[in-house]
Structure formats: C-alpha cells, structure tokens
Scaffold this motif. Structure first.
Motif, PDB file in Angstrom:
ATOM      1  N   ALA A   1       0.864  -1.175   0.000  1.00 44.99           N
ATOM      2  CA  ALA A   1       0.000   0.000   0.000  1.00 44.99           C
ATOM      3  C   ALA A   1       0.897   1.220   0.000  1.00 44.99           C
ATOM      4  O   ALA A   1       1.993   1.176   0.559  1.00 44.99           O
ATOM      5  N   PRO A   2       0.450   2.288  -0.608  1.00 46.52           N
ATOM      6  CA  PRO A   2       1.242   3.509  -0.544  1.00 46.52           C
ATOM      7  C   PRO A   2       1.469   3.903   0.913  1.00 46.52           C
ATOM      8  O   PRO A   2       0.619   3.654   1.775  1.00 46.52           O
TER       9      PRO A   2
ATOM     10  N   LYS B   1      -2.458   5.785   7.394  1.00 50.29           N
ATOM     11  CA  LYS B   1      -3.865   6.042   7.724  1.00 50.29           C
ATOM     12  C   LYS B   1      -4.521   4.788   8.286  1.00 50.29           C
ATOM     13  O   LYS B   1      -5.261   4.849   9.270  1.00 50.29           O
ATOM     14  N   ILE B   2      -4.267   3.665   7.655  1.00 43.89           N
ATOM     15  CA  ILE B   2      -4.865   2.401   8.087  1.00 43.89           C
ATOM     16  C   ILE B   2      -4.383   2.055   9.493  1.00 43.89           C
ATOM     17  O   ILE B   2      -5.173   1.665  10.350  1.00 43.89           O
ATOM     18  N   ALA B   3      -3.081   2.216   9.755  1.00 41.16           N
ATOM     19  CA  ALA B   3      -2.533   1.921  11.077  1.00 41.16           C
ATOM     20  C   ALA B   3      -3.132   2.852  12.130  1.00 41.16           C
ATOM     21  O   ALA B   3      -3.467   2.422  13.242  1.00 41.16           O
TER      22      ALA B   3
ATOM     23  N   ILE C   1      -6.958   3.729  16.645  1.00 41.76           N
ATOM     24  CA  ILE C   1      -8.129   4.413  17.207  1.00 41.76           C
ATOM     25  C   ILE C   1      -9.191   3.397  17.607  1.00 41.76           C
ATOM     26  O   ILE C   1      -9.768   3.484  18.698  1.00 41.76           O
ATOM     27  N   GLU C   2      -9.453   2.417  16.746  1.00 40.79           N
ATOM     28  CA  GLU C   2     -10.449   1.387  17.061  1.00 40.79           C
ATOM     29  C   GLU C   2     -10.063   0.614  18.314  1.00 40.79           C
ATOM     30  O   GLU C   2     -10.905   0.344  19.175  1.00 40.79           O
ATOM     31  N   GLU C   3      -8.775   0.254  18.422  1.00 42.71           N
ATOM     32  CA  GLU C   3      -8.299  -0.479  19.603  1.00 42.71           C
ATOM     33  C   GLU C   3      -8.470   0.372  20.862  1.00 42.71           C
ATOM     34  O   GLU C   3      -8.909  -0.125  21.904  1.00 42.71           O
ATOM     35  N   LEU C   4      -8.118   1.658  20.763  1.00 45.25           N
ATOM     36  CA  LEU C   4      -8.237   2.541  21.916  1.00 45.25           C
ATOM     37  C   LEU C   4      -9.694   2.774  22.306  1.00 45.25           C
ATOM     38  O   LEU C   4     -10.018   2.881  23.495  1.00 45.25           O
TER      39      LEU C   4
ATOM     40  N   GLU D   1      -5.274  12.780  12.150  1.00 45.45           N
ATOM     41  CA  GLU D   1      -5.888  12.181  10.955  1.00 45.45           C
ATOM     42  C   GLU D   1      -6.509  13.259  10.068  1.00 45.45           C
ATOM     43  O   GLU D   1      -6.482  13.177   8.851  1.00 45.45           O
ATOM     44  N   ALA D   2      -7.042  14.293  10.691  1.00 44.33           N
ATOM     45  CA  ALA D   2      -7.718  15.366   9.957  1.00 44.33           C
ATOM     46  C   ALA D   2      -6.730  16.279   9.231  1.00 44.33           C
ATOM     47  O   ALA D   2      -7.091  16.981   8.297  1.00 44.33           O
TER      48      ALA D   2
END
Length: 126
Positions: free
Chosen positions: A77-78, A84-86, A91-94, A124-125
């Motif tokens: 992936a670029p 971004k994915i990481a 964020i989901e884990e937190l 992210e923003a």
C-alpha cells in the motif's frame, strides 16, 4: 513457457495453471453457476460465490502458485495509506479499551485513553 515480467498477467498465470496436470482433472461443475474448475481457470475468475466452496480443495494450490509459493498475500500500500490504516486501527483499539475502562469505572485511565484518541483523530484530519 517464458513470460516477460511486464507482459505477465493474472490471466496468463491461470491459463498456465489450467495446463498443469494437477489441477486439470477437476471437471465437476459448480452446482450454482455450472462452471468447472477448468473453465474458471480459463476465464481467470470464478462464476459465483459458491465456486469458492465447490473448489476449495484446489484454492490453496492456486493461491500458492499465484503468490510465488506463499498462501498468504502480503500486499503493498502507498505509505500514506498504510499510515492512515494503522492510525484508524489504533483508534479502534483505543475506543474498545476506553469502553472497557468506563465499564470498570477506571475513569482516570479512561481520560488518558480518550485524550490519546482525540489526538489521533486530530492528526488524521491534518
């Protein structure tokens, strides 16, 4: 069979697999769409979602050949997308951790996790 790397396509690889004797014998059609394994390899794709279960015994060998001996695809992936994915995964884990902390009424730790989530979302923003 010599392939120029620039001209090598998935369709060529599947046609090469079609010619190999180990996958050539399967002639039972998919009960849903009627395609045989041979026909699927010839056209370069399965006819329906049921083909995956119908031909599942052959899938590891097909994937292994397509992935140069590996059964697990590790794509590229670029760099920006990978970051971004990481970040989203973190964020989901937190957010899950925050929910657990609130349920445990560990509000002091929850505040730290909330602030970390907020900082990640702000980065992210940008």
């Amino acid at each position: 069979m010599n392939f120029n790397e620039e001209e090598f396509t998935m369709n060529q690889l599947l046609k090469h697999l079609l010619a190999s004797s180990e996958l050539n014998g399967r002639q039972e059609p998919c009960p849903n769409c009627g395609l045989t394994l041979r026909e699927s390899l010839h056209i370069g794709k399965f006819g329906c979602s049921k083909c995956y279960s119908t031909f599942q015994a052959y899938l590891p060998r097909i994937v292994e050949r397509v992935q140069a001996g590996n059964q697990k695809h590790v794509g590229k992936a670029p760099l920006k997308s990978a970051e971004k994915i990481a970040r989203r995964k973190k964020i989901e884990e937190l957010e899950l951790k925050l929910q657990e902390l609130v349920e445990l009424q560990d509000f002091e730790q929850a505040v730290h996790v909330r602030d970390e989530i907020k900082a990640l979302k702000e980065s992210e923003a940008e």
